[in-house]
Design an enzyme around this catalytic site. Sequence first.
Site, PDB file in Angstrom:
ATOM      1  N   HIS A 167      38.918  -0.441  17.124  1.00 23.37           N
ATOM      2  CA  HIS A 167      37.419  -1.313  16.541  1.00 23.37           C
ATOM      3  C   HIS A 167      37.731  -2.940  16.966  1.00 23.37           C
ATOM      4  O   HIS A 167      37.834  -3.795  17.263  1.00 23.37           O
ATOM      5  CB  HIS A 167      36.674  -0.704  15.805  1.00 23.37           C
ATOM      6  CG  HIS A 167      36.194   0.128  16.326  1.00 23.37           C
ATOM      7  ND1 HIS A 167      34.195   0.706  15.804  1.00 23.37           N
ATOM      8  CD2 HIS A 167      36.201   1.581  16.525  1.00 23.37           C
ATOM      9  CE1 HIS A 167      34.604   1.877  16.087  1.00 23.37           C
ATOM     10  NE2 HIS A 167      35.663   1.779  16.804  1.00 23.37           N
ATOM     11  N   ARG A 191     -10.015   0.209  11.590  1.00 21.52           N
ATOM     12  CA  ARG A 191      -9.316   1.045  12.128  1.00 21.52           C
ATOM     13  C   ARG A 191      -9.678   2.241  11.519  1.00 21.52           C
ATOM     14  O   ARG A 191     -10.117   2.439  10.526  1.00 21.52           O
ATOM     15  CB  ARG A 191      -7.651   1.060  11.335  1.00 21.52           C
ATOM     16  CG  ARG A 191      -6.624   1.616  12.654  1.00 21.52           C
ATOM     17  CD  ARG A 191      -5.798   3.103  11.521  1.00 21.52           C
ATOM     18  NE  ARG A 191      -6.194   3.480  10.947  1.00 21.52           N
ATOM     19  CZ  ARG A 191      -5.566   3.413   9.185  1.00 21.52           C
ATOM     20  NH1 ARG A 191      -4.760   3.104   9.204  1.00 21.52           N
ATOM     21  NH2 ARG A 191      -5.776   3.757   7.774  1.00 21.52           N
ATOM     22  N   ARG A 212       0.985  -1.374   0.418  1.00 25.96           N
ATOM     23  CA  ARG A 212       0.088  -0.369  -0.021  1.00 25.96           C
ATOM     24  C   ARG A 212       0.712   0.883  -0.095  1.00 25.96           C
ATOM     25  O   ARG A 212       1.313   1.353  -1.056  1.00 25.96           O
ATOM     26  CB  ARG A 212      -1.167   0.023   1.052  1.00 25.96           C
ATOM     27  CG  ARG A 212      -2.520   1.219   1.729  1.00 25.96           C
ATOM     28  CD  ARG A 212      -2.032   2.624   1.837  1.00 25.96           C
ATOM     29  NE  ARG A 212      -1.034   3.147   2.835  1.00 25.96           N
ATOM     30  CZ  ARG A 212      -0.446   3.754   3.200  1.00 25.96           C
ATOM     31  NH1 ARG A 212      -0.532   4.611   2.072  1.00 25.96           N
ATOM     32  NH2 ARG A 212      -0.972   3.899   4.661  1.00 25.96           N
ATOM     33  N   GLU A 213       1.112   1.693   1.024  1.00 24.80           N
ATOM     34  CA  GLU A 213       2.442   2.808   0.982  1.00 24.80           C
ATOM     35  C   GLU A 213       3.737   2.448   0.416  1.00 24.80           C
ATOM     36  O   GLU A 213       3.800   3.718  -0.294  1.00 24.80           O
ATOM     37  CB  GLU A 213       3.059   2.617   2.908  1.00 24.80           C
ATOM     38  CG  GLU A 213       3.826   4.499   2.396  1.00 24.80           C
ATOM     39  CD  GLU A 213       2.995   5.119   2.197  1.00 24.80           C
ATOM     40  OE1 GLU A 213       2.475   5.558   2.899  1.00 24.80           O
ATOM     41  OE2 GLU A 213       3.555   6.269   2.175  1.00 24.80           O
ATOM     42  N   HIS A 257       6.709   8.232   8.934  1.00 28.06           N
ATOM     43  CA  HIS A 257       7.104   9.416   7.010  1.00 28.06           C
ATOM     44  C   HIS A 257       8.486   9.172   7.613  1.00 28.06           C
ATOM     45  O   HIS A 257       9.473   9.969   9.052  1.00 28.06           O
ATOM     46  CB  HIS A 257       7.044  10.131   6.583  1.00 28.06           C
ATOM     47  CG  HIS A 257       5.994   9.433   6.034  1.00 28.06           C
ATOM     48  ND1 HIS A 257       6.156   9.358   4.443  1.00 28.06           N
ATOM     49  CD2 HIS A 257       4.116   9.359   6.180  1.00 28.06           C
ATOM     50  CE1 HIS A 257       4.325   8.612   3.899  1.00 28.06           C
ATOM     51  NE2 HIS A 257       3.749   8.471   4.734  1.00 28.06           N
ATOM     52  N   HIS A 315       1.976   4.713  12.687  1.00 26.83           N
ATOM     53  CA  HIS A 315       2.408   5.597  10.741  1.00 26.83           C
ATOM     54  C   HIS A 315       3.447   6.370  10.842  1.00 26.83           C
ATOM     55  O   HIS A 315       3.025   8.214  10.679  1.00 26.83           O
ATOM     56  CB  HIS A 315       1.030   5.525   9.814  1.00 26.83           C
ATOM     57  CG  HIS A 315       1.698   6.038   8.518  1.00 26.83           C
ATOM     58  ND1 HIS A 315       1.985   4.471   7.693  1.00 26.83           N
ATOM     59  CD2 HIS A 315       2.066   6.778   7.539  1.00 26.83           C
ATOM     60  CE1 HIS A 315       2.431   4.506   6.012  1.00 26.83           C
ATOM     61  NE2 HIS A 315       1.849   6.439   6.520  1.00 26.83           N
ATOM     62  N   HIS A 322      -6.457   0.160   2.811  1.00 24.95           N
ATOM     63  CA  HIS A 322      -6.534   1.376   3.541  1.00 24.95           C
ATOM     64  C   HIS A 322      -7.171   2.302   2.197  1.00 24.95           C
ATOM     65  O   HIS A 322      -7.609   2.529   0.889  1.00 24.95           O
ATOM     66  CB  HIS A 322      -4.969   2.146   3.225  1.00 24.95           C
ATOM     67  CG  HIS A 322      -5.006   3.065   3.572  1.00 24.95           C
ATOM     68  ND1 HIS A 322      -5.036   4.529   3.213  1.00 24.95           N
ATOM     69  CD2 HIS A 322      -5.012   3.665   5.491  1.00 24.95           C
ATOM     70  CE1 HIS A 322      -4.475   5.221   3.616  1.00 24.95           C
ATOM     71  NE2 HIS A 322      -4.198   4.607   4.955  1.00 24.95           N
TER      72      HIS A 322
END
Lengths: 414, 414
Positions: free
Chosen positions: B327, B183, B63-64, B232, B230, B123
């Site tokens: 390291h 939702r 979806r996104e 971004h 959610h 959605h």
Amino acid sequence: MCGTCNGDTAGSAAAPTTTRPESASTSNGAYPARGKPKSSPYQSVQDYISNVNNFKIIESTLREGEQFANAFFDTETKIKIARAIDNFGCDYIELTSPVSSPQSYEDCKTICGLGLKAKILTHVRCNMEDAKKAVECGVSGVDLVIGTSSFLREYSHGKSMELIQKTALEVIEYLQSTGVEIRFSSEDSFRSDLVDILALYKAVDKAGVHRVSYMANSNPGVVGCDIELHCHDDTGCAVANAHSGLEAGATHIDTSVLGIGERNGITPLGAFMARMVVTAPDYVTKKYNLKALKALEELVADAVQINIPFNNPITGFCAFTHKAGIHAKAILANPSTYEIIDPSLFGLTRYVSINSRITGWNAVKSRVEQLGLKMTDEQIKEVTAKIKQMADIRPLAIDDTDSIIRSYHLDLQQ
Amino acid sequence: MCGTCNGDTAGSAAAPTTTRPESASTSNGAYPARGKPKSSPYQSVQDYISNVNNFKIIESTLREGEQFANAFFDTETKIKIARAIDNFGCDYIELTSPVSSPQSYEDCKTICGLGLKAKILTHVRCNMEDAKKAVECGVSGVDLVIGTSSFLREYSHGKSMELIQKTALEVIEYLQSTGVEIRFSSEDSFRSDLVDILALYKAVDKAGVHRVSYMANSNPGVVGCDIELHCHDDTGCAVANAHSGLEAGATHIDTSVLGIGERNGITPLGAFMARMVVTAPDYVTKKYNLKALKALEELVADAVQINIPFNNPITGFCAFTHKAGIHAKAILANPSTYEIIDPSLFGLTRYVSINSRITGWNAVKSRVEQLGLKMTDEQIKEVTAKIKQMADIRPLAIDDTDSIIRSYHLDLQQ
């Protein structure tokens, strides 16, 4: 949240060299101020020690960045990068220890002699020999480092806390006699014994260091000097940790261009600018040459042979590309609906994609107008349906979509 | 800290569907537990509402991720990605609205019919028509979304808060009659009027939604349902915001593979796993198929024609590469000195580079032993100096370094 180096998000810190945050009354074109309004329910006592409007950057591409797997910087490249960082407006440039190799020593001297506005630092182990080499090179400041956790004391240098403190005080006394800025830092601070480490920091602060690199919510009042944060990005939280550190009283943030460093690196300069230009727009836009960011990132990416990550804040190829119809519609009416950052601040532009099945008719309408065509809203909705149909079948480029629009428009004229 | 969508780091939240965090007594080979010890000075009341040991993932690559500039997923690719996400162990898979295009509708039905363990969500805009289309496809849950800030109300849909609430309650009542999970989400919540938005959430919670997507430090007690976040990634803080949200009582986190989405995307699944495997090792290692992460990321990177970012947590090409001498020495003695994550949990291995001027003799010693050669420590220090000399002149590969070692060793035999 960074486990192996400094950078917890928690709590308050010492270092009240702080001014109050500026009021959030700034304005950037269509972009309203995002700062906390005076009556914000989020306001707290931490706002009074916050340095989000008042931070300095220690740019470590030429030290931490040289520890990146792909990094090999010859002298010419180091000079180019140092000049570009200086031009961007960073306060400090940190270099690899001159003890690392003969060329590192020569390069440190060369960069100290360039006459840059930025102060030149080098990062050395906390012992007298390393400190003397650093001073020989003509640096403005020496960053001392030693591991203090039981892990590093056992597996790295094998020294007790008493010996660490004794050595540190001797080295600090020597450096003071030379007039350089002194930073003292423990490594792996979060796994060090809290009482041990607070005692150590109290001692070096009393001895007069200018800056320490340590952050915790239980050391208010322990040190009066500045506080530097060095956050690694193993779990993708370096930018947020740097921001939280500033809120809690840190004064200096370590960055590298694109975040290059050991493993997957540290707080990236660009992503940190993305965060801070939102938090402190006045301070950041006046102090830093934001339009130079893209060229600086490209210079370093080229030098270490990597691609700019697709998802890089600000300069990623689609950081200002809008695609879903619901987003495009609002962006076209007012960019601040879905853009937290104005791309023009960085000399960049936004792009509204209409070449997909999730586009909407408002975005298509804007393209129709750009193409100089006249259609009614009903006609635009119809051609939008045609674009979605085609985009269901195969990926579309902008000229494909333009063709669909033009051919639909031509049909209307028949 | 994400300006346009949910995900503030601040404060506490509602939704006490929470259990206490598990004690930090887990052990992963050489990796000590990183959780908070019982006597930690960092412990606070927030620990009691924290869901860091008890979160669910809503995987939104389909979806996104489809809103990512480069994304065009045909049906076959969508199915492959859905199966791979399901195999990884995500709780939910979110799909593009079936209203977006005819193929989106068909694909939603197809994926609902695959019989995956993950629940399938879609959605959609908060209106009756979209909700009905979603139910037709056979989804397990419907994610309703509407913008509530004055910006989005003015520039996106033009609806008043009263109309938003009235419509929302009608759509929710309809969805309840169909038995799907519901939702409700507002967009741009942080720029919405606080009183307005709390009233709206209280109303939809009372109406019986299963989950809301909203987070603020002034809404404890406002809702009793689950809370989804959610975030971004415009300013590089999405992972940290998701983590802070869980600490403050959120229960569900939206992710996409590599973070693909609008602009530079959302919380990346892999980086989120990097963060959470440190915070909640037992929960994460038992629930998620971590060794499948690399293949999942490669599948999606290939589908949208991007490179895995060089600095990607866990799967970036150098995420477990160690280079500086200081390291390398500690890592060779005990990996947890400079590794917050054990690479073997993800089926990966570490690499200690000795091909640079910043290497150290302990790392070279380890390589000498790997090559089956015998040298004293003094001899190893001498060959290390030779490696540094050569690395000052040009970039070295591992075979270059091996040649220097072998040729030095040969000279010793003469």
